[in-house]
Design a protein around this motif. Structure first.
Motif, PDB file in Angstrom:
ATOM      1  N   GLY A   9      92.398  62.257  41.532  1.00 48.07           N
ATOM      2  CA  GLY A   9      92.051  63.019  42.715  1.00 48.07           C
ATOM      3  C   GLY A   9      90.913  63.984  42.469  1.00 48.07           C
ATOM      4  N   PHE A  10      90.174  64.280  43.533  1.00 47.97           N
ATOM      5  CA  PHE A  10      89.096  65.256  43.442  1.00 47.97           C
ATOM      6  C   PHE A  10      88.817  65.855  44.804  1.00 47.97           C
ATOM      7  N   VAL A  11      88.185  67.012  44.795  1.00 45.04           N
ATOM      8  CA  VAL A  11      87.782  67.712  46.008  1.00 45.04           C
ATOM      9  C   VAL A  11      86.332  68.116  45.827  1.00 45.04           C
ATOM     10  N   ILE A  12      85.536  67.927  46.871  1.00 48.15           N
ATOM     11  CA  ILE A  12      84.150  68.401  46.864  1.00 48.15           C
ATOM     12  C   ILE A  12      84.052  69.448  47.965  1.00 48.15           C
ATOM     13  N   ALA A  13      83.661  70.648  47.605  1.00 46.88           N
ATOM     14  CA  ALA A  13      83.530  71.730  48.581  1.00 46.88           C
ATOM     15  C   ALA A  13      82.069  72.169  48.621  1.00 46.88           C
ATOM     16  N   THR A  14      81.585  72.439  49.812  1.00 43.47           N
ATOM     17  CA  THR A  14      80.234  72.961  49.980  1.00 43.47           C
ATOM     18  C   THR A  14      80.341  74.459  50.219  1.00 43.47           C
ATOM     19  N   LEU A  15      79.712  75.235  49.341  1.00 45.31           N
ATOM     20  CA  LEU A  15      79.741  76.688  49.458  1.00 45.31           C
ATOM     21  C   LEU A  15      78.810  77.152  50.572  1.00 45.31           C
ATOM     22  N   GLU A  16      78.935  78.403  50.966  1.00 49.39           N
ATOM     23  CA  GLU A  16      78.053  78.963  51.998  1.00 49.39           C
ATOM     24  C   GLU A  16      76.586  78.851  51.610  1.00 49.39           C
ATOM     25  N   THR A  17      76.305  78.842  50.323  1.00 50.37           N
ATOM     26  CA  THR A  17      74.930  78.721  49.841  1.00 50.37           C
ATOM     27  C   THR A  17      74.392  77.299  49.986  1.00 50.37           C
ATOM     28  N   GLY A  18      75.278  76.348  50.320  1.00 46.95           N
ATOM     29  CA  GLY A  18      74.874  74.956  50.448  1.00 46.95           C
ATOM     30  C   GLY A  18      75.104  74.142  49.188  1.00 46.95           C
ATOM     31  N   ARG A  19      75.479  74.796  48.113  1.00 47.59           N
ATOM     32  CA  ARG A  19      75.711  74.101  46.844  1.00 47.59           C
ATOM     33  C   ARG A  19      77.101  73.467  46.840  1.00 47.59           C
ATOM     34  N   ASP A  20      77.191  72.224  46.348  1.00 47.64           N
ATOM     35  CA  ASP A  20      78.465  71.528  46.247  1.00 47.64           C
ATOM     36  C   ASP A  20      79.151  71.870  44.935  1.00 47.64           C
ATOM     37  N   VAL A  21      80.482  72.000  45.008  1.00 47.52           N
ATOM     38  CA  VAL A  21      81.310  72.255  43.836  1.00 47.52           C
ATOM     39  C   VAL A  21      82.382  71.173  43.799  1.00 47.52           C
ATOM     40  N   TYR A  36      86.029  69.798  42.231  1.00 47.28           N
ATOM     41  CA  TYR A  36      87.282  70.038  41.527  1.00 47.28           C
ATOM     42  C   TYR A  36      87.860  68.654  41.258  1.00 47.28           C
ATOM     43  N   ALA A  37      88.090  68.321  39.987  1.00 46.78           N
ATOM     44  CA  ALA A  37      88.621  67.011  39.610  1.00 46.78           C
ATOM     45  C   ALA A  37      89.915  67.191  38.832  1.00 46.78           C
ATOM     46  N   GLU A  38      90.912  66.373  39.187  1.00 42.59           N
ATOM     47  CA  GLU A  38      92.190  66.400  38.486  1.00 42.59           C
ATOM     48  C   GLU A  38      92.113  65.479  37.279  1.00 42.59           C
ATOM     49  N   THR A  39      92.680  65.938  36.171  1.00 44.34           N
ATOM     50  CA  THR A  39      92.785  65.101  34.981  1.00 44.34           C
ATOM     51  C   THR A  39      94.252  65.061  34.575  1.00 44.34           C
ATOM     52  N   ALA A  40      94.569  64.289  33.567  1.00 46.15           N
ATOM     53  CA  ALA A  40      95.949  64.212  33.093  1.00 46.15           C
ATOM     54  C   ALA A  40      96.412  65.540  32.503  1.00 46.15           C
ATOM     55  N   VAL A  41      95.475  66.369  32.051  1.00 42.92           N
ATOM     56  CA  VAL A  41      95.822  67.614  31.381  1.00 42.92           C
ATOM     57  C   VAL A  41      95.669  68.828  32.288  1.00 42.92           C
ATOM     58  N   ARG A  42      94.588  68.881  33.063  1.00 45.89           N
ATOM     59  CA  ARG A  42      94.314  70.043  33.918  1.00 45.89           C
ATOM     60  C   ARG A  42      93.247  69.689  34.935  1.00 45.89           C
ATOM     61  N   GLY A  43      93.059  70.578  35.883  1.00 46.32           N
ATOM     62  CA  GLY A  43      91.975  70.422  36.840  1.00 46.32           C
ATOM     63  C   GLY A  43      90.705  71.048  36.296  1.00 46.32           C
ATOM     64  N   ILE A  44      89.574  70.475  36.650  1.00 46.64           N
ATOM     65  CA  ILE A  44      88.278  70.969  36.195  1.00 46.64           C
ATOM     66  C   ILE A  44      87.423  71.283  37.418  1.00 46.64           C
ATOM     67  N   THR A  45      86.807  72.458  37.432  1.00 48.52           N
ATOM     68  CA  THR A  45      85.891  72.845  38.495  1.00 48.52           C
ATOM     69  C   THR A  45      84.486  72.925  37.912  1.00 48.52           C
ATOM     70  N   THR A  46      83.522  72.291  38.598  1.00 49.20           N
ATOM     71  CA  THR A  46      82.145  72.295  38.108  1.00 49.20           C
ATOM     72  C   THR A  46      81.164  72.189  39.259  1.00 49.20           C
ATOM     73  N   ASP A  47      79.978  72.746  39.055  1.00 50.72           N
ATOM     74  CA  ASP A  47      78.896  72.543  40.016  1.00 50.72           C
ATOM     75  C   ASP A  47      77.745  71.776  39.358  1.00 50.72           C
ATOM     76  N   ASP A  48      78.039  71.130  38.218  1.00 52.88           N
ATOM     77  CA  ASP A  48      77.053  70.309  37.533  1.00 52.88           C
ATOM     78  C   ASP A  48      76.552  69.224  38.495  1.00 52.88           C
ATOM     79  N   LEU A  49      75.244  69.156  38.691  1.00 51.17           N
ATOM     80  CA  LEU A  49      74.664  68.250  39.685  1.00 51.17           C
ATOM     81  C   LEU A  49      75.011  66.789  39.427  1.00 51.17           C
ATOM     82  N   GLU A  50      75.011  66.372  38.166  1.00 52.14           N
ATOM     83  CA  GLU A  50      75.337  64.976  37.847  1.00 52.14           C
ATOM     84  C   GLU A  50      76.802  64.673  38.143  1.00 52.14           C
TER      85      GLU A  50
END
Length: 139
Positions: A76-88, A90-104
């Motif tokens: 599972g994952f969630v893509i959120a667009t911030l007020e600044t327009g940048r996408d963030v 959130y990806a679920e893994t077997a161990v924990r969730g990871i939040t990143t704004d890394d463009l790739e």
């Protein structure tokens, strides 16, 4: 207590909330079995599915992904667009969730989201399928 936590985890894997830069929200079932999989008992399933259908509008849509292999099985994952327009992302893994704004990373998730959407039933068919599941299985 563990059974309830397992049910909550299972349910969280069934539905995803994704916000696009167009401010359109989408909720998706991960697979066709979602409306048929008993989580929380018949009353809970009926209530959840009816609530899901009632929440749909021009900004919120529901689409069901048919059974079988599909791009959504990778987690599972969630893509959120911030007020600044940048996408963030959130990806679920077997161990924990990871939040990143890394463009790739965000670009890969957006591609995967498009692949999932292309595999899903159209919105009207998905709603009809959920309503049918409520009427035939959970009523």
């Amino acid at each position: 207590m563990r059974d309830l936590k397992d049910q909550q985890k299972s349910r969280s894997f069934v539905f995803h909330l994704v916000k696009h830069s167009t401010s359109a929200y989408r909720i998706r079932t991960r697979e066709r079995r979602g409306p048929d999989r008993p989580i929380g008992g018949p009353e809970v399933m009926k209530e959840q599915l009816e609530h899901l259908v009632s929440m749909t509008d021009e900004r919120l849509s529901v689409q069901v992904i048919p059974n079988g292999m599909h791009s959504g099985l990778m987690g599972g994952f969630v893509i959120a667009t911030l007020e600044t327009g940048r996408d963030v992302l959130y990806a679920e893994t077997a161990v924990r969730g990871i939040t990143t704004d890394d463009l790739e990373d965000v670009a890969v998730a957006l591609e995967r989201f498009d692949a999932i959407r292309s595999e899903a039933l159209p919105i009207n068919m998905s709603i009809d399928l959920i309503k049918k599941a409520v009427a035939e299985k959970w009523t």
